[in-house]
Design a protein around this motif. Structure first.
Motif, PDB file in Angstrom:
ATOM      1  N   PRO A  48      59.270  17.166  84.508  1.00  0.00           N
ATOM      2  CA  PRO A  48      60.693  16.797  84.448  1.00  0.00           C
ATOM      3  C   PRO A  48      61.164  16.073  85.700  1.00  0.00           C
ATOM      4  CG  PRO A  48      60.381  19.025  83.628  1.00  0.00           C
ATOM      5  CD  PRO A  48      59.071  18.617  84.239  1.00  0.00           C
ATOM      6  N   ARG A  49      60.759  16.580  86.875  1.00  0.00           N
ATOM      7  CA  ARG A  49      61.175  15.939  88.117  1.00  0.00           C
ATOM      8  C   ARG A  49      60.533  14.562  88.263  1.00  0.00           C
ATOM      9  NH1 ARG A  49      64.901  14.668  91.714  1.00  0.00           N
ATOM     10  NH2 ARG A  49      64.171  14.687  93.886  1.00  0.00           N
ATOM     11  N   LEU A  53      62.577  11.102  88.753  1.00  0.00           N
ATOM     12  CA  LEU A  53      62.366  10.237  89.917  1.00  0.00           C
ATOM     13  C   LEU A  53      61.975   8.820  89.506  1.00  0.00           C
ATOM     14  CD1 LEU A  53      60.417  12.667  92.293  1.00  0.00           C
ATOM     15  CD2 LEU A  53      62.698  11.712  92.698  1.00  0.00           C
ATOM     16  N   LEU A  54      61.145   8.715  88.463  1.00  0.00           N
ATOM     17  CA  LEU A  54      60.578   7.418  88.098  1.00  0.00           C
ATOM     18  C   LEU A  54      61.438   6.623  87.116  1.00  0.00           C
ATOM     19  CD1 LEU A  54      56.842   8.498  87.768  1.00  0.00           C
ATOM     20  CD2 LEU A  54      57.826   7.090  89.581  1.00  0.00           C
ATOM     21  N   THR A  55      62.497   7.234  86.619  1.00  0.00           N
ATOM     22  CA  THR A  55      63.361   6.509  85.687  1.00  0.00           C
ATOM     23  C   THR A  55      64.806   6.399  86.158  1.00  0.00           C
ATOM     24  OG1 THR A  55      63.858   8.514  84.402  1.00  0.00           O
ATOM     25  CG2 THR A  55      61.955   7.187  83.696  1.00  0.00           C
ATOM     26  N   ILE A  65      51.349   9.757  83.607  1.00  0.00           N
ATOM     27  CA  ILE A  65      50.520  10.615  82.761  1.00  0.00           C
ATOM     28  C   ILE A  65      50.855  12.067  83.063  1.00  0.00           C
ATOM     29  CG2 ILE A  65      48.187  11.266  82.078  1.00  0.00           C
ATOM     30  CD1 ILE A  65      47.215   8.543  82.906  1.00  0.00           C
ATOM     31  N   GLY A  66      51.294  12.783  82.047  1.00  0.00           N
ATOM     32  CA  GLY A  66      51.620  14.186  82.212  1.00  0.00           C
ATOM     33  C   GLY A  66      50.374  15.025  82.446  1.00  0.00           C
ATOM     34  N   ASP A  67      50.599  16.274  82.842  1.00  0.00           N
ATOM     35  CA  ASP A  67      49.449  17.138  83.133  1.00  0.00           C
ATOM     36  C   ASP A  67      49.044  17.990  81.940  1.00  0.00           C
ATOM     37  OD1 ASP A  67      51.831  18.491  83.366  1.00  0.00           O
ATOM     38  OD2 ASP A  67      51.289  19.589  85.184  1.00  0.00           O
ATOM     39  N   SER A  68      50.000  18.547  81.199  1.00  0.00           N
ATOM     40  CA  SER A  68      49.648  19.387  80.058  1.00  0.00           C
ATOM     41  C   SER A  68      50.829  19.433  79.091  1.00  0.00           C
ATOM     42  CB  SER A  68      49.278  20.795  80.521  1.00  0.00           C
ATOM     43  OG  SER A  68      48.873  21.593  79.430  1.00  0.00           O
ATOM     44  N   LEU A 105      50.249  10.110  88.267  1.00  0.00           N
ATOM     45  CA  LEU A 105      49.775  11.306  87.585  1.00  0.00           C
ATOM     46  C   LEU A 105      50.602  12.502  88.045  1.00  0.00           C
ATOM     47  CD1 LEU A 105      46.947   9.516  88.410  1.00  0.00           C
ATOM     48  CD2 LEU A 105      46.092  11.154  86.741  1.00  0.00           C
ATOM     49  N   VAL A 106      51.073  13.284  87.077  1.00  0.00           N
ATOM     50  CA  VAL A 106      51.838  14.482  87.427  1.00  0.00           C
ATOM     51  C   VAL A 106      50.892  15.450  88.132  1.00  0.00           C
ATOM     52  CG1 VAL A 106      53.088  16.473  86.546  1.00  0.00           C
ATOM     53  CG2 VAL A 106      53.489  14.207  85.559  1.00  0.00           C
ATOM     54  N   ASN A 107      51.157  15.684  89.393  1.00  0.00           N
ATOM     55  CA  ASN A 107      50.333  16.562  90.227  1.00  0.00           C
ATOM     56  C   ASN A 107      51.155  16.893  91.463  1.00  0.00           C
ATOM     57  OD1 ASN A 107      48.318  16.817  92.687  1.00  0.00           O
ATOM     58  ND2 ASN A 107      47.107  17.329  90.873  1.00  0.00           N
TER      59      ASN A 107
END
Length: 258
Positions: A48-49, A53-55, A65-68, A105-107
């Motif tokens: 979500p964060r 941030l990116l939009t 790319i989401g993580d799960s 990448l979401v991390n």
């Protein structure tokens, strides 16, 4: 009559707003994709964060790319510039936003704890999805292996993402990134007989690899940062920025593959 005049007036306005008439029946052969590199990042935030941030800020990326689950979100069309890499340079090209595709990448990146910095591993499904996306982008833009870099490669003085747990070797095994043969590295290292090359030598070899590094001949902080960025990618067991024969051997082997 008045209705006809108004209709004609609005028709003229509509014609003006549509832009000039352009003949598209000819196509030049001398052209190519604007995309020269793909830059990989981690978001240092949850999904979500990351999306927020990116939009909804000045920072953006072409893909997230989401993580799960490992969902691919396209946030900026590939034909448009995303604001993802900032002040940057690779292989002599600067301000890479204009010539790159940015993939986030979401991390969470890392956490600083009383026991030291702890890096967060990437999700296996996420990397599988990334590899599929990279292959598609590289095929469409006719990019060669080696066109994929980390944010830390393009901005080693201020960035560390995607970090030392990012599995570059998996990308190499998929044919996306050049990788030094381990036996050649070991042989080259043995030939050095424990003699670590000079700071000037490292600066020259790192520049050949594509990094921006001042040719000062001094092992200054900036040079150590570039060495560390290289190690984060190719020698993840130790990335302290210290020059040594193993790092030198990896550099030599990689540069011989160019």
């Amino acid at each position: 009559m008045r209705f006809f005049v108004f209709a004609l007036f609005f028709a003229v306005l509509a014609g003006c707003s549509s832009g000039p008439s352009i003949d598209t029946s000819y196509t030049a052969t001398g052209q190519g994709s604007r995309v020269q590199y793909i830059v990989l990042h981690y978001t240092a935030a949850d999904l979500p964060r990351s999306l927020q941030l990116l939009t909804q800020t000045d920072v953006s990326a072409n893909y997230l790319i989401g993580d799960s689950p490992a969902t691919i979100y396209r946030l900026v069309d590939e034909n448009r510039r995303a604001w993802h890499v900032g002040v940057s340079e690779w292989q002599g090209r600067t301000w890479l936003n204009s010539t790159t595709i940015g993939i986030e990448l979401v991390n969470q990146g890392y956490r600083d704890t009383p026991n030291g910095r702890q890096w967060v591993p990437f999700n296996e499904e996420q990397i599988d999805t990334l590899i599929v996306l990279l292959k598609d982008i590289m095929q469409r833009h006719n990019l060669k292996p080696g066109s994929i870099i980390g944010h830390s490669d393009a901005a080693p003085q201020r960035k560390v993402d995607p970090g030392p747990l990012f599995p570059w070797k998996r990308l190499a095994d998929a044919g996306l990134v050049p990788w030094p043969d381990a036996n050649r590295v070991l042989l080259t290292q043995r030939q050095m007989a424990g003699q670590v090359p000079s700071a000037s030598w490292f600066q020259q070899q790192l520049k050949r690899q594509g990094y921006t590094v001042e040719q000062t001949g001094e092992l200054d902080k900036a040079t150590r940062n570039v060495i560390a960025a290289f190690q984060i990618k190719y020698r993840q067991a130790r990335y302290d920025g210290e020059p040594d024969t193993e790092t030198a051997a990896i550099l030599l082997v990689l540069n011989s593959m160019r």
